[in-house]
Scaffold this motif. Structure first.
Motif, PDB file in Angstrom:
ATOM      1  N   ASP A  61     -42.448  39.516 -50.461  1.00  0.00           N
ATOM      2  CA  ASP A  61     -42.389  38.791 -51.737  1.00  0.00           C
ATOM      3  C   ASP A  61     -42.698  37.312 -51.546  1.00  0.00           C
ATOM      4  OD1 ASP A  61     -41.639  41.143 -52.929  1.00  0.00           O
ATOM      5  OD2 ASP A  61     -39.578  40.528 -53.367  1.00  0.00           O
ATOM      6  N   THR A  62     -42.937  36.615 -52.653  1.00  0.00           N
ATOM      7  CA  THR A  62     -43.154  35.172 -52.634  1.00  0.00           C
ATOM      8  C   THR A  62     -42.108  34.515 -53.514  1.00  0.00           C
ATOM      9  OG1 THR A  62     -45.534  35.483 -52.317  1.00  0.00           O
ATOM     10  CG2 THR A  62     -44.807  33.325 -53.086  1.00  0.00           C
ATOM     11  N   LEU A  63     -41.464  33.475 -52.974  1.00  0.00           N
ATOM     12  CA  LEU A  63     -40.450  32.714 -53.696  1.00  0.00           C
ATOM     13  C   LEU A  63     -40.942  31.280 -53.829  1.00  0.00           C
ATOM     14  CD1 LEU A  63     -37.586  32.840 -54.938  1.00  0.00           C
ATOM     15  CD2 LEU A  63     -36.695  32.237 -52.673  1.00  0.00           C
ATOM     16  N   TYR A  64     -41.194  30.843 -55.069  1.00  0.00           N
ATOM     17  CA  TYR A  64     -41.649  29.483 -55.344  1.00  0.00           C
ATOM     18  C   TYR A  64     -40.451  28.638 -55.746  1.00  0.00           C
ATOM     19  CZ  TYR A  64     -46.292  31.589 -55.580  1.00  0.00           C
ATOM     20  OH  TYR A  64     -47.441  32.264 -55.285  1.00  0.00           O
ATOM     21  N   LEU A  65     -40.309  27.455 -55.125  1.00  0.00           N
ATOM     22  CA  LEU A  65     -39.214  26.550 -55.440  1.00  0.00           C
ATOM     23  C   LEU A  65     -39.772  25.295 -56.102  1.00  0.00           C
ATOM     24  CD1 LEU A  65     -37.206  26.802 -52.081  1.00  0.00           C
ATOM     25  CD2 LEU A  65     -36.914  28.157 -54.165  1.00  0.00           C
ATOM     26  N   SER A  66     -39.180  24.912 -57.221  1.00  0.00           N
ATOM     27  CA  SER A  66     -39.599  23.695 -57.913  1.00  0.00           C
ATOM     28  C   SER A  66     -39.101  22.479 -57.146  1.00  0.00           C
ATOM     29  CB  SER A  66     -38.998  23.680 -59.321  1.00  0.00           C
ATOM     30  OG  SER A  66     -37.592  23.467 -59.245  1.00  0.00           O
ATOM     31  N   ALA A  67     -39.431  21.310 -57.636  1.00  0.00           N
ATOM     32  CA  ALA A  67     -38.835  20.089 -57.102  1.00  0.00           C
ATOM     33  C   ALA A  67     -37.350  20.121 -57.421  1.00  0.00           C
ATOM     34  CB  ALA A  67     -39.499  18.875 -57.732  1.00  0.00           C
ATOM     35  N   LYS A 114     -42.609  34.755 -48.306  1.00  0.00           N
ATOM     36  CA  LYS A 114     -43.220  33.427 -48.393  1.00  0.00           C
ATOM     37  C   LYS A 114     -42.306  32.566 -49.246  1.00  0.00           C
ATOM     38  CE  LYS A 114     -47.900  35.163 -48.175  1.00  0.00           C
ATOM     39  NZ  LYS A 114     -49.080  35.508 -48.965  1.00  0.00           N
ATOM     40  N   ILE A 115     -41.952  31.392 -48.730  1.00  0.00           N
ATOM     41  CA  ILE A 115     -41.134  30.431 -49.463  1.00  0.00           C
ATOM     42  C   ILE A 115     -41.991  29.181 -49.618  1.00  0.00           C
ATOM     43  CG2 ILE A 115     -39.015  29.078 -49.485  1.00  0.00           C
ATOM     44  CD1 ILE A 115     -37.887  31.230 -47.484  1.00  0.00           C
ATOM     45  N   ILE A 116     -42.356  28.860 -50.866  1.00  0.00           N
ATOM     46  CA  ILE A 116     -43.284  27.755 -51.117  1.00  0.00           C
ATOM     47  C   ILE A 116     -42.638  26.755 -52.059  1.00  0.00           C
ATOM     48  CG2 ILE A 116     -45.556  27.122 -51.999  1.00  0.00           C
ATOM     49  CD1 ILE A 116     -46.457  29.974 -51.178  1.00  0.00           C
ATOM     50  N   GLY A 117     -42.545  25.502 -51.609  1.00  0.00           N
ATOM     51  CA  GLY A 117     -41.973  24.424 -52.415  1.00  0.00           C
ATOM     52  C   GLY A 117     -43.039  23.495 -52.953  1.00  0.00           C
ATOM     53  N   SER A 118     -42.605  22.462 -53.649  1.00  0.00           N
ATOM     54  CA  SER A 118     -43.535  21.517 -54.266  1.00  0.00           C
ATOM     55  C   SER A 118     -44.012  20.450 -53.294  1.00  0.00           C
ATOM     56  CB  SER A 118     -42.891  20.840 -55.483  1.00  0.00           C
ATOM     57  OG  SER A 118     -41.822  20.015 -55.075  1.00  0.00           O
ATOM     58  N   ARG A 129     -39.513  15.930 -54.517  1.00  0.00           N
ATOM     59  CA  ARG A 129     -39.741  16.923 -53.475  1.00  0.00           C
ATOM     60  C   ARG A 129     -38.789  18.104 -53.637  1.00  0.00           C
ATOM     61  NH1 ARG A 129     -37.772  13.233 -48.494  1.00  0.00           N
ATOM     62  NH2 ARG A 129     -35.588  13.051 -49.066  1.00  0.00           N
ATOM     63  N   THR A 130     -39.140  19.191 -52.952  1.00  0.00           N
ATOM     64  CA  THR A 130     -38.254  20.348 -52.855  1.00  0.00           C
ATOM     65  C   THR A 130     -37.368  20.107 -51.648  1.00  0.00           C
ATOM     66  OG1 THR A 130     -39.935  21.823 -53.777  1.00  0.00           O
ATOM     67  CG2 THR A 130     -38.148  22.848 -52.545  1.00  0.00           C
ATOM     68  N   SER A 131     -36.095  19.914 -51.895  1.00  0.00           N
ATOM     69  CA  SER A 131     -35.154  19.541 -50.848  1.00  0.00           C
ATOM     70  C   SER A 131     -34.136  20.659 -50.620  1.00  0.00           C
ATOM     71  CB  SER A 131     -34.440  18.252 -51.250  1.00  0.00           C
ATOM     72  OG  SER A 131     -33.569  17.817 -50.247  1.00  0.00           O
ATOM     73  N   ILE A 132     -34.018  21.083 -49.366  1.00  0.00           N
ATOM     74  CA  ILE A 132     -33.019  22.075 -48.980  1.00  0.00           C
ATOM     75  C   ILE A 132     -31.853  21.296 -48.385  1.00  0.00           C
ATOM     76  CG2 ILE A 132     -32.573  24.150 -47.615  1.00  0.00           C
ATOM     77  CD1 ILE A 132     -34.815  24.366 -49.822  1.00  0.00           C
ATOM     78  N   LEU A 133     -30.647  21.534 -48.877  1.00  0.00           N
ATOM     79  CA  LEU A 133     -29.505  20.680 -48.570  1.00  0.00           C
ATOM     80  C   LEU A 133     -28.881  20.889 -47.194  1.00  0.00           C
ATOM     81  CD1 LEU A 133     -27.815  20.759 -52.081  1.00  0.00           C
ATOM     82  CD2 LEU A 133     -29.169  18.915 -51.060  1.00  0.00           C
ATOM     83  N   SER A 134     -29.341  21.864 -46.411  1.00  0.00           N
ATOM     84  CA  SER A 134     -28.763  22.101 -45.086  1.00  0.00           C
ATOM     85  C   SER A 134     -29.820  22.696 -44.161  1.00  0.00           C
ATOM     86  CB  SER A 134     -27.563  23.041 -45.197  1.00  0.00           C
ATOM     87  OG  SER A 134     -27.977  24.295 -45.696  1.00  0.00           O
ATOM     88  N   LEU A 174     -42.531  35.607 -41.807  1.00  0.00           N
ATOM     89  CA  LEU A 174     -42.010  34.593 -42.724  1.00  0.00           C
ATOM     90  C   LEU A 174     -42.969  33.408 -42.774  1.00  0.00           C
ATOM     91  CD1 LEU A 174     -39.622  33.274 -44.388  1.00  0.00           C
ATOM     92  CD2 LEU A 174     -38.793  32.415 -42.187  1.00  0.00           C
ATOM     93  N   LYS A 175     -43.180  32.871 -43.977  1.00  0.00           N
ATOM     94  CA  LYS A 175     -43.966  31.653 -44.147  1.00  0.00           C
ATOM     95  C   LYS A 175     -43.146  30.688 -44.990  1.00  0.00           C
ATOM     96  CE  LYS A 175     -48.223  29.738 -46.047  1.00  0.00           C
ATOM     97  NZ  LYS A 175     -49.435  30.021 -46.818  1.00  0.00           N
ATOM     98  N   ILE A 176     -42.997  29.455 -44.492  1.00  0.00           N
ATOM     99  CA  ILE A 176     -42.276  28.403 -45.208  1.00  0.00           C
ATOM    100  C   ILE A 176     -43.237  27.240 -45.377  1.00  0.00           C
ATOM    101  CG2 ILE A 176     -40.339  26.797 -45.147  1.00  0.00           C
ATOM    102  CD1 ILE A 176     -38.886  28.798 -43.317  1.00  0.00           C
ATOM    103  N   GLU A 177     -43.405  26.776 -46.602  1.00  0.00           N
ATOM    104  CA  GLU A 177     -44.363  25.699 -46.859  1.00  0.00           C
ATOM    105  C   GLU A 177     -43.837  24.743 -47.927  1.00  0.00           C
ATOM    106  OE1 GLU A 177     -49.051  25.096 -48.138  1.00  0.00           O
ATOM    107  OE2 GLU A 177     -48.268  27.105 -47.842  1.00  0.00           O
ATOM    108  N   GLY A 178     -43.996  23.431 -47.671  1.00  0.00           N
ATOM    109  CA  GLY A 178     -43.727  22.414 -48.682  1.00  0.00           C
ATOM    110  C   GLY A 178     -42.265  22.141 -48.971  1.00  0.00           C
ATOM    111  N   LEU A 179     -41.399  22.249 -47.944  1.00  0.00           N
ATOM    112  CA  LEU A 179     -39.968  21.979 -48.126  1.00  0.00           C
ATOM    113  C   LEU A 179     -39.549  20.762 -47.324  1.00  0.00           C
ATOM    114  CD1 LEU A 179     -38.417  25.547 -47.618  1.00  0.00           C
ATOM    115  CD2 LEU A 179     -39.300  24.555 -49.722  1.00  0.00           C
ATOM    116  N   TYR A 180     -38.565  20.046 -47.830  1.00  0.00           N
ATOM    117  CA  TYR A 180     -37.885  19.022 -47.047  1.00  0.00           C
ATOM    118  C   TYR A 180     -36.518  19.590 -46.714  1.00  0.00           C
ATOM    119  CZ  TYR A 180     -35.576  14.870 -45.466  1.00  0.00           C
ATOM    120  OH  TYR A 180     -34.877  13.980 -44.697  1.00  0.00           O
ATOM    121  N   ILE A 181     -36.243  19.820 -45.441  1.00  0.00           N
ATOM    122  CA  ILE A 181     -35.017  20.470 -44.994  1.00  0.00           C
ATOM    123  C   ILE A 181     -34.087  19.396 -44.435  1.00  0.00           C
ATOM    124  CG2 ILE A 181     -34.060  22.205 -43.417  1.00  0.00           C
ATOM    125  CD1 ILE A 181     -37.072  23.383 -43.577  1.00  0.00           C
TER     126      ILE A 181
END
Length: 190
Positions: free
Chosen positions: A55-61, A75-79, A91-96, A107-114
């Motif tokens: 599956d593909t999971l799109y994350l907004s800002a 696939k995890i795709i952020g802004s 930005r798409t920010s992951i808190l941890s 797995l594919k991760i793109e466009g995140l700030y971790i």
């Protein structure tokens, strides 16, 4: 006149509702032609829980709470990790930190700030992980046995403020076109 005031009040309330919902983080899950939408800081975790392999999971800002671990090849795709130059997009920010575990092959991760590290599970073989255009503190490729090798994984065009730590067996690990503020450390795990 009363109708005009009611209409104006209704229009004002709708405008405020639209503005407030625009600030709410959103995750959109694509699964076999169907779309599911999740809202709020837990949207990433909720969308991940509902996802299946491929599956593909799109994350907004916005800011998201991460799942306790990633164990599906999705696939995890952020802004993006950097705000727009004119300040319009966040930005798409992951808190941890993110933990990548057994089952996350492809797995594919793109466009995140971790806001933390990416940690590979030390007890499992994990293959074909691709991390693109993300920001993070550090990446830890760990394994405590030859059977827990990390193969065909890549980190490309990322900003890594800490470093990359290899204490793992693995083949075809690609680290290219990154900005790394820290160091790249290799240690023999056995």
């Amino acid at each position: 006149m009363k109708q005009y005031l009611r209409f104006s009040l209704l229009l004002s309330c709708l405008s405020v509702a639209v503005i407030l919902s625009a600030q709410n983080p959103v995750a959109t899950l694509q699964h076999k032609g169907t779309t599911s939408v999740f809202y709020g800081q837990s949207a990433f975790s909720d969308g991940y829980a509902a996802s299946y392999q491929g599956d593909t999971l799109y994350l907004s800002a916005g800011s998201f709470v991460s799942p306790s671990s990633i164990a599906k090849g999705i696939k995890i795709i952020g802004s993006g990790q950097f705000p727009d130059s004119i300040g319009v997009l966040r930005r798409t920010s992951i808190l941890s930190s993110l933990s990548i575990n057994k089952g996350a092959d492809s797995l594919k991760i793109e466009g995140l700030y971790i806001n933390g590290d990416i940690n590979y599970d030390a007890t499992s073989a994990i293959n074909c992980i691709k991390i693109l255009r993300c920001g993070m503190k550090s990446v830890n490729f760990n394994s405590n046995a030859v059977t827990a090798a990390k193969n065909n994984c890549s980190i490309e065009e990322c900003f890594i403020s800490g470093g990359i730590n290899f204490s793992s067996q693995g083949n075809n690990l690609v680290i290219k076109h990154n900005i790394i503020s820290g160091s790249i450390a290799f240690t023999c795990p056995y």
